[in-house]
Design a protein around this motif. Structure first.
Motif, PDB file in Angstrom:
ATOM      1  N   ALA A   9     -21.401  27.499  41.774  1.00 32.57           N
ATOM      2  CA  ALA A   9     -19.980  27.829  41.883  1.00 32.57           C
ATOM      3  C   ALA A   9     -19.690  29.213  41.320  1.00 32.57           C
ATOM      4  O   ALA A   9     -18.942  30.007  41.920  1.00 32.57           O
ATOM      5  N   LEU A  10     -20.292  29.536  40.168  1.00 36.96           N
ATOM      6  CA  LEU A  10     -20.069  30.839  39.545  1.00 36.96           C
ATOM      7  C   LEU A  10     -20.661  31.973  40.383  1.00 36.96           C
ATOM      8  O   LEU A  10     -20.118  33.079  40.425  1.00 36.96           O
ATOM      9  N   ALA A  11     -21.771  31.691  41.047  1.00 39.59           N
ATOM     10  CA  ALA A  11     -22.433  32.726  41.855  1.00 39.59           C
ATOM     11  C   ALA A  11     -21.866  32.801  43.261  1.00 39.59           C
ATOM     12  O   ALA A  11     -22.149  33.764  44.003  1.00 39.59           O
ATOM     13  N   VAL A  21     -34.027  29.794  44.120  1.00 39.70           N
ATOM     14  CA  VAL A  21     -34.264  30.844  43.124  1.00 39.70           C
ATOM     15  C   VAL A  21     -34.990  30.284  41.908  1.00 39.70           C
ATOM     16  O   VAL A  21     -35.975  30.855  41.425  1.00 39.70           O
ATOM     17  N   LEU A  22     -34.523  29.140  41.408  1.00 36.87           N
ATOM     18  CA  LEU A  22     -35.116  28.554  40.208  1.00 36.87           C
ATOM     19  C   LEU A  22     -36.552  28.101  40.441  1.00 36.87           C
ATOM     20  O   LEU A  22     -37.368  28.085  39.512  1.00 36.87           O
ATOM     21  N   PRO A  30     -32.474  39.699  47.272  1.00 40.24           N
ATOM     22  CA  PRO A  30     -32.786  40.105  45.898  1.00 40.24           C
ATOM     23  C   PRO A  30     -31.554  40.285  45.017  1.00 40.24           C
ATOM     24  O   PRO A  30     -31.577  39.934  43.828  1.00 40.24           O
ATOM     25  N   GLN A  31     -30.457  40.832  45.579  1.00 41.12           N
ATOM     26  CA  GLN A  31     -29.243  41.011  44.788  1.00 41.12           C
ATOM     27  C   GLN A  31     -28.634  39.658  44.406  1.00 41.12           C
ATOM     28  O   GLN A  31     -28.167  39.470  43.281  1.00 41.12           O
ATOM     29  N   THR A  32     -28.677  38.718  45.349  1.00 38.53           N
ATOM     30  CA  THR A  32     -28.174  37.375  45.061  1.00 38.53           C
ATOM     31  C   THR A  32     -29.046  36.693  44.009  1.00 38.53           C
ATOM     32  O   THR A  32     -28.531  36.032  43.091  1.00 38.53           O
ATOM     33  N   GLU A  33     -30.342  36.852  44.137  1.00 34.58           N
ATOM     34  CA  GLU A  33     -31.266  36.256  43.165  1.00 34.58           C
ATOM     35  C   GLU A  33     -31.001  36.790  41.761  1.00 34.58           C
ATOM     36  O   GLU A  33     -30.947  36.027  40.786  1.00 34.58           O
TER      37      GLU A  33
END
Length: 338
Positions: A9-11, A21-22, A30-33
């Motif tokens: 939710a925050l991202a 990602v985890l 990459p920017q989202t990661e």
């Protein structure tokens, strides 16, 4: 405690994206990661342990282990660590497949390919120091299969972590012991395992660095036995014959038993100072006899266990190892503290 739902939710992304990602499954901008990982770090997110168990059981993980040194008793203790950790991981539906080879590049490459054909998700390996092995490790990393090196490392590879001794420092410790345990002119014969194993060459480099500051200590010749006791016996006998001035030996790897047999049968055995590595039964025997002055140990059980711990944590939770280089303690033994 933060949840994947809150992080998503925050991202401003889906929970599936956070999960990818985890768990390092790729296919994320990459920017989202980086944005997700900043939130993960800020919230100090820790995976739910019950969820880890469930996820691991569903994944049916397989971990591969490739060890060098068939016939080298040191690796029996490494294998003990592997087997104990494998028994623990079996409770998480994670199996461990083991291959052990001689000091052979082709045998190691074949063992890796065999494990890959059986579907391993991660690999722990004592690598043969060759560009073909380095390229194989890098290839595995690019395919999402993490690699942890153990006992010996390989330079410029994409391996996740290393578990083992700081061998250069171990060699320096051997040089310091040689300085303390000898006097007058010292002529050293070095019997190593293989020049294609980084830990062997690093020990020699550390030893040479220390003794070069002490002109009374001179390295006469270095030979390689491939950890074979019979070859070590023959090479040590030849060194004693060709260089009667030799009054000290540094054994950097296996083959200690064969080398000590050669020294034992020599006329001047009582005047020869011997420093070795590891505390296998035959080394203990020659220490109790007084032929070996000191041996430098390197926690083989931990070297077998910890790489599997690192791989399992990474594959189930995405947890990175606390350190890239996980150095084990250096333990110096003499006859009085066996």
């Amino acid at each position: 405690m933060a949840t994947i739902k809150e992080i998503a939710a925050l991202a401003g992304v889906s929970r599936g994206t956070v999960d990818r990602v985890l768990n390092h499954r790729g296919d994320v901008n990459p920017q989202t990661e980086e944005k997700i990982m900043k939130i993960v770090r800020a919230l100090d997110y820790k995976p739910n342990k019950a969820g880890i168990v469930l996820a691991a059981q569903k994944k049916n993980l397989k971990l591969g282990v490739v060890l060098l040194g068939i016939g080298n008793p040191f690796f029996e203790d490494v294998l003990s660590g592997v087997h104990e950790k494998a028994e623990e991981l079996a409770g998480y539906n994670c199996s461990v497949l083991i291959r052990q080879t001689e000091y052979s590049l082709q045998q190691q490459l074949d063992a890796i390919d065999e494990l890959l054909s059986e579907g391993v998700s991660g690999l722990a390996i004592s690598p043969y120091n060759d560009s073909a092995v380095r390229e194989k490790i890098n290839s595995l990393g690019s395919c999402g299969i993490p690699v942890v090196t153990l006992n010996t490392d390989i330079e410029n590879s994409s391996r996740l972590a290393y578990v083992g001794s700081n061998f250069y420092r171990s060699g320096e410790a051997a040089g310091g012991l040689m300085r303390l345990m000898t006097k007058d002119c010292v002529h050293v014969g070095i019997v190593s395992g293989s020049q294609n194993i980084l830990c062997h060459t690093e020990r020699i480099a550390g030893f040479a660095h220390i003794v070069e500051a002490h002109p009374h200590i001179r390295i006469v010749e270095t030979v390689n036995s491939n950890d074979d006791d019979q070859v070590s016996f023959e090479l040590t006998s030849r060194l004693l014959s060709d260089h009667p001035e030799i009054n000290a030996f540094y054994f950097t790897a296996g083959g200690v038993y064969g080398g000590c047999r050669a020294i034992e049968s020599s006329a001047g055995k009582n005047d020869i100072v011997v420093i070795t590595n590891d505390l296998v039964p035959t080394t203990r025997e020659y220490m109790e006899k007084g032929l070996i002055a000191a041996t430098i140990c390197q926690q083989p059980f931990q070297q077998g266990s910890l790489p599997l711990t690192i791989l399992f944590a990474y594959l189930t939770t995405g947890e990175m190892p606390a350190s890239e280089n996980n150095y084990v303690d250096v333990d110096i033994r003499i006859r009085e503290n066996l």
